[in-house]
Design an enzyme around this catalytic site. Structure first.
Site, PDB file in Angstrom:
ATOM      1  N   ASP A   1      -6.976  -1.491  -4.633  1.00 24.13           N
ATOM      2  CA  ASP A   1      -8.049  -1.128  -3.704  1.00 24.13           C
ATOM      3  C   ASP A   1      -8.957  -0.066  -4.313  1.00 24.13           C
ATOM      4  O   ASP A   1     -10.181  -0.115  -4.160  1.00 24.13           O
ATOM      5  CB  ASP A   1      -7.464  -0.595  -2.392  1.00 24.13           C
ATOM      6  CG  ASP A   1      -6.573  -1.602  -1.693  1.00 24.13           C
ATOM      7  OD1 ASP A   1      -6.793  -2.816  -1.847  1.00 24.13           O
ATOM      8  OD2 ASP A   1      -5.637  -1.169  -0.993  1.00 24.13           O
TER       9      ASP A   1
ATOM     10  N   ASP B   1       0.859  -1.178   0.000  1.00 25.23           N
ATOM     11  CA  ASP B   1       0.000   0.000   0.000  1.00 25.23           C
ATOM     12  C   ASP B   1       0.896   1.229   0.000  1.00 25.23           C
ATOM     13  O   ASP B   1       1.957   1.240   0.634  1.00 25.23           O
ATOM     14  CB  ASP B   1      -0.914   0.009   1.228  1.00 25.23           C
ATOM     15  CG  ASP B   1      -2.031  -1.025   1.138  1.00 25.23           C
ATOM     16  OD1 ASP B   1      -2.424  -1.378   0.016  1.00 25.23           O
ATOM     17  OD2 ASP B   1      -2.506  -1.455   2.195  1.00 25.23           O
TER      18      ASP B   1
END
Length: 151
Positions: free
Chosen positions: A128, A110
């Protein structure tokens, strides 16, 4: 299915750039007053919920994600209109992008971090983001798409 493949490629490319070009060595980079590039390893599911350092966790989470992607792929094979097909493709591609990370690294990469006045949203990635957009498209189609007569 083309959307899923494109998302998978773009997701992995974005993570490769972050890992090899931008975060070598890892450092927070302020892009905007409310947005930073960071390096975060998500060992759980969305927003690091159910995070685990257990050796089997990446495989269990990956297996579950692959099963969900397969079920969505079956749904996609039966869809006849563009909006839900695109939504499903985005969700499948994003899910598989995160599966690749779990199998390669044991965690999901991330790097997008939004924050304001001491409050921050958990870091996330391209996969995401497109999963969120894909679910949104499915909701729009379900709520506002053409009503189909029951069979």
């Amino acid at each position: 299915m083309a959307a899923a493949v494109l998302v998978l490629i773009l997701d992995q490319l974005s993570k490769w750039v972050i890992l090899t070009q931008v975060m070598d060595p890892p450092v927070a980079i302020t892009v905007l007053p409310i947005f930073d590039l960071v390096l975060a390893w998500n060992r759980g599911v969305s927003f690091s919920m159910f995070s685990s350092d257990g050796a089997h966790a990446p495989y269990l989470l990956s297996g579950f994600a692959v099963l969900v992607a397969a079920a969505l792929g079956f749904w996609l094979s039966r869809v006849k209109t563009l909006l839900p097909a695109l939504g499903l493709g985005l969700v499948i591609g994003g899910a598989l992008g995160n599966v690749v990370d779990r199998l390669r690294f044991g965690a999901v990469v991330d790097f997008l971090y939004f924050h304001y006045a001491g409050w921050g949203w958990p870091a996330f990635n391209l996969a995401d983001s497109v999963i969120t957009v894909g679910v949104g498209l499915l909701l729009i189609d379900g709520l506002f798409g053409k009503v189909r007569p029951a069979k």
